[in-house]
Design a protein around this motif. Sequence first.
Motif, mmCIF file in Angstrom:
data_model
loop_
_atom_site.group_PDB
_atom_site.id
_atom_site.type_symbol
_atom_site.label_atom_id
_atom_site.label_comp_id
_atom_site.label_asym_id
_atom_site.label_seq_id
_atom_site.Cartn_x
_atom_site.Cartn_y
_atom_site.Cartn_z
ATOM 1 N N UNK A 1 52.812 11.850 -13.438
ATOM 2 C CA UNK A 1 52.589 13.224 -12.975
ATOM 3 C C UNK A 1 52.769 14.317 -13.990
ATOM 4 N N UNK A 2 53.142 13.980 -15.245
ATOM 5 C CA UNK A 2 53.392 15.030 -16.234
ATOM 6 C C UNK A 2 52.170 15.877 -16.532
ATOM 7 N N UNK A 3 51.015 15.238 -16.674
ATOM 8 C CA UNK A 3 49.795 15.975 -16.992
ATOM 9 C C UNK A 3 49.399 16.934 -15.891
ATOM 10 N N UNK A 4 49.465 16.464 -14.640
ATOM 11 C CA UNK A 4 49.128 17.325 -13.507
ATOM 12 C C UNK A 4 50.105 18.483 -13.399
ATOM 13 N N UNK A 5 51.391 18.202 -13.672
ATOM 14 C CA UNK A 5 52.411 19.266 -13.624
ATOM 15 C C UNK A 5 52.127 20.342 -14.658
ATOM 16 N N UNK A 6 51.763 19.921 -15.892
ATOM 17 C CA UNK A 6 51.453 20.885 -16.953
ATOM 18 C C UNK A 6 50.229 21.713 -16.572
ATOM 19 N N UNK A 7 49.186 21.058 -16.061
ATOM 20 C CA UNK A 7 47.964 21.767 -15.685
ATOM 21 C C UNK A 7 48.237 22.793 -14.591
ATOM 22 N N UNK A 8 49.026 22.405 -13.581
ATOM 23 C CA UNK A 8 49.335 23.323 -12.484
ATOM 24 C C UNK A 8 50.184 24.493 -12.966
ATOM 25 N N UNK A 9 51.162 24.198 -13.819
ATOM 26 C CA UNK A 9 52.038 25.260 -14.326
ATOM 27 C C UNK A 9 51.263 26.248 -15.185
ATOM 28 N N UNK A 10 50.391 25.731 -16.059
ATOM 29 C CA UNK A 10 49.604 26.613 -16.926
ATOM 30 C C UNK A 10 48.573 27.397 -16.125
ATOM 31 N N UNK A 11 48.061 26.814 -15.063
ATOM 32 C CA UNK A 11 47.140 27.548 -14.188
ATOM 33 C C UNK A 11 47.836 28.765 -13.597
ATOM 34 N N UNK A 12 49.088 28.580 -13.150
ATOM 35 C CA UNK A 12 49.848 29.711 -12.604
ATOM 36 C C UNK A 12 50.148 30.740 -13.697
ATOM 37 N N UNK A 13 50.529 30.256 -14.880
ATOM 38 C CA UNK A 13 50.899 31.156 -15.975
ATOM 39 C C UNK A 13 49.704 31.976 -16.450
ATOM 40 N N UNK A 14 48.555 31.309 -16.595
ATOM 41 C CA UNK A 14 47.379 31.962 -17.163
ATOM 42 C C UNK A 14 46.600 32.762 -16.121
ATOM 43 N N UNK A 15 46.809 32.440 -14.848
ATOM 44 C CA UNK A 15 46.038 33.120 -13.822
ATOM 45 C C UNK A 15 44.595 32.667 -13.783
ATOM 46 N N UNK A 16 44.321 31.506 -14.349
ATOM 47 C CA UNK A 16 42.972 30.926 -14.371
ATOM 48 C C UNK A 16 43.115 29.417 -14.338
ATOM 49 N N UNK A 17 42.094 28.738 -13.843
ATOM 50 C CA UNK A 17 42.157 27.298 -13.694
ATOM 51 C C UNK A 17 42.283 26.588 -15.039
ATOM 52 N N UNK A 18 43.305 25.771 -15.193
ATOM 53 C CA UNK A 18 43.489 24.913 -16.363
ATOM 54 C C UNK A 18 43.446 23.474 -15.853
ATOM 55 N N UNK A 19 42.334 22.774 -16.031
ATOM 56 C CA UNK A 19 42.177 21.452 -15.421
ATOM 57 C C UNK A 19 42.883 20.343 -16.189
ATOM 58 N N UNK A 20 43.219 19.290 -15.469
ATOM 59 C CA UNK A 20 43.643 18.040 -16.104
ATOM 60 C C UNK A 20 42.354 17.286 -16.435
ATOM 61 N N UNK A 21 42.009 17.234 -17.715
ATOM 62 C CA UNK A 21 40.720 16.694 -18.137
ATOM 63 C C UNK A 21 40.662 15.175 -18.071
ATOM 64 N N UNK A 22 41.801 14.521 -18.202
ATOM 65 C CA UNK A 22 41.780 13.073 -18.176
ATOM 66 C C UNK A 22 43.150 12.470 -18.373
ATOM 67 N N UNK A 23 43.275 11.210 -17.969
ATOM 68 C CA UNK A 23 44.493 10.426 -18.162
ATOM 69 C C UNK A 23 44.126 9.184 -18.973
ATOM 70 N N UNK A 24 44.765 9.022 -20.115
ATOM 71 C CA UNK A 24 44.443 7.933 -21.032
ATOM 72 C C UNK A 24 45.525 6.864 -20.934
ATOM 73 N N UNK A 25 45.171 5.659 -20.525
ATOM 74 C CA UNK A 25 46.191 4.611 -20.383
ATOM 75 C C UNK A 25 46.760 4.170 -21.733
ATOM 76 N N UNK A 26 47.960 3.634 -21.685
ATOM 77 C CA UNK A 26 48.625 3.094 -22.873
ATOM 78 C C UNK A 26 47.952 1.766 -23.246
ATOM 79 N N UNK A 27 47.528 1.654 -24.507
ATOM 80 C CA UNK A 27 46.797 0.458 -24.936
ATOM 81 C C UNK A 27 47.096 0.231 -26.409
ATOM 82 N N UNK A 28 47.574 -0.957 -26.746
ATOM 83 C CA UNK A 28 47.908 -1.245 -28.150
ATOM 84 C C UNK A 28 46.681 -1.155 -29.050
ATOM 85 N N UNK A 29 45.485 -1.309 -28.475
ATOM 86 C CA UNK A 29 44.275 -1.239 -29.284
ATOM 87 C C UNK A 29 44.011 0.161 -29.823
#
Length: 381
Positions: A303-331
Motif C-alpha cells: 500500500x505504500x505507492x497508493x498512500x503516496x499518490x493519495x497524500x500527494x493528490x491532497x497536497x497538490x490539489x490535483x490528481x497524482x495517479x499511481x502509475x504502476x506497481x513493479x514486482x520484485x524480480x532478481x532478473x
Amino acid sequence: MSAPASTIQDAIQAALATVDDPEIRRPITDLGMVRSAEVGPDGVVRVELLLTVAGCPLKDKLRTDITTAVAAVPGVSGVEIDFGVMSPEQRQSLQARLRGGGGQEPVIPFAQPGSRTRVYAVASGKGGVGKSSVTVNLAAALAAKGMSVGVVDADIYGHSVPRMLGADGQPTRVEDMIMPPQAHGVKVISIGMFTAGNAAVVWRGPMLHRALQQFLADVYWGDLDVLLLDLPPGTGDVAISLAQLLPNAEILVVTTPQTAAAEVAERAGAIALQTHQRLVGVVENMSWLELPDGSRMEVFGAGGGATVAESLTRTMGAQVPLLGQVPLDTRVRESGDAGNPIVLADPEAPASRALAAVADRLAVRRESLLGKPLGLRPAGR
C-alpha cells in the motif's frame, strides 16, 4: 555502356546522404564531413571523410556504412575511404550549424517555449528504492516504441545509469559541445563518464548546479521526444537546480510499499508544490515477490505507492495517479548489472510488463504551442 559520369556522381552523393553520423544522427553530407567523393575510370569511388575528432570511436561504423551505401550504386566497382580530421574552424562551423547559429551562449533547449520534449525527473525520498532501475527501463521501453530518448544521470554522487543501460562508450567533444554515447537507442550522459575509474565525486552546491547545467546545455541531444533525469534521493541541491533550469519538468516519484519509504517519498514529491512543477505520478517498486506456487509475498509490506499518490493528490490539489506497481524480480538486478534492461532482455517478465505499462502512460509527445492560435480573448471590462 556505362552511365554518364555526372549521373554516377549524383547517385554517389545521394548514397552518401543516406549515411548518418552515428553520434549526431544526421547525414554526413549535411554536417560538412564529406570533403570529396570522386569516381575513377575503373569504377572505384574514393571518398575523403573528415572526422570531428582524430580518435573518433565510431570510425569503423562510418567506414562500413559508407562502403555499403556507395557500393550499391550501379557502376561502382569498389570504395576506398580516406579519413581526415576537421580543422578547428570546421568544427566551429559544425557547432554553429547544430546550434542553429554562430557564437551564441549555449542554452537549454528543453526549457524553451517551443520545446516538444517531455522532461521527466525521476525522484525518490531515499536511496535503495530502485529509482535508477526504473529510469533505465522506462528509457529503454520508450526507445523501443520508436521514440527519441535521452537520460541525464543527475545522481552525481551515486551515478549508476551507464552501467545499467550498457552505455560503455565515452562522450565525444566537438569544440565546446559534447556528443553523448548511446545504448539501446538511448542517449545518455553521466558524471561517471568524466571521472577516473570509480572515483568519488566530492562537490558542493554550486558545482552540482554547473554540472547539471552543462549536461542540459552543452550536450548535443538532438530532437528528443522524452528526456529522463535520474535525480539523487531527497530534496537537496540537484532538485532545486532542476526547478531553476527546467521549470517545465514533470516529477515522477518512485517508492516501495514500505511505510517508512512512502513517508519520505511524500516529502520528495511535495517539493513540486514549492517549485510549481507538475507531479506526473507515482511508481511503486518491489511491490511483491511472486512465489513458485503463484502466491505473492509482500516483502516490504503493502500500500505504500497508493498512500503516496493519495497524500500527494491532497497536497497538490490535483490528481497524482499511481502509475504502476513493479514486482520484485532478481532478473531486474541481473539485467541491470549486465547492461541490458529487463524490458529488453525479458519483455514477458511481470516486472517488464509493469514497467512497459508505465512507459505507455508516459509516451505522449508534446506538441509545441509556438505559432499556434490559442483561441484566447481579452476579458471584458
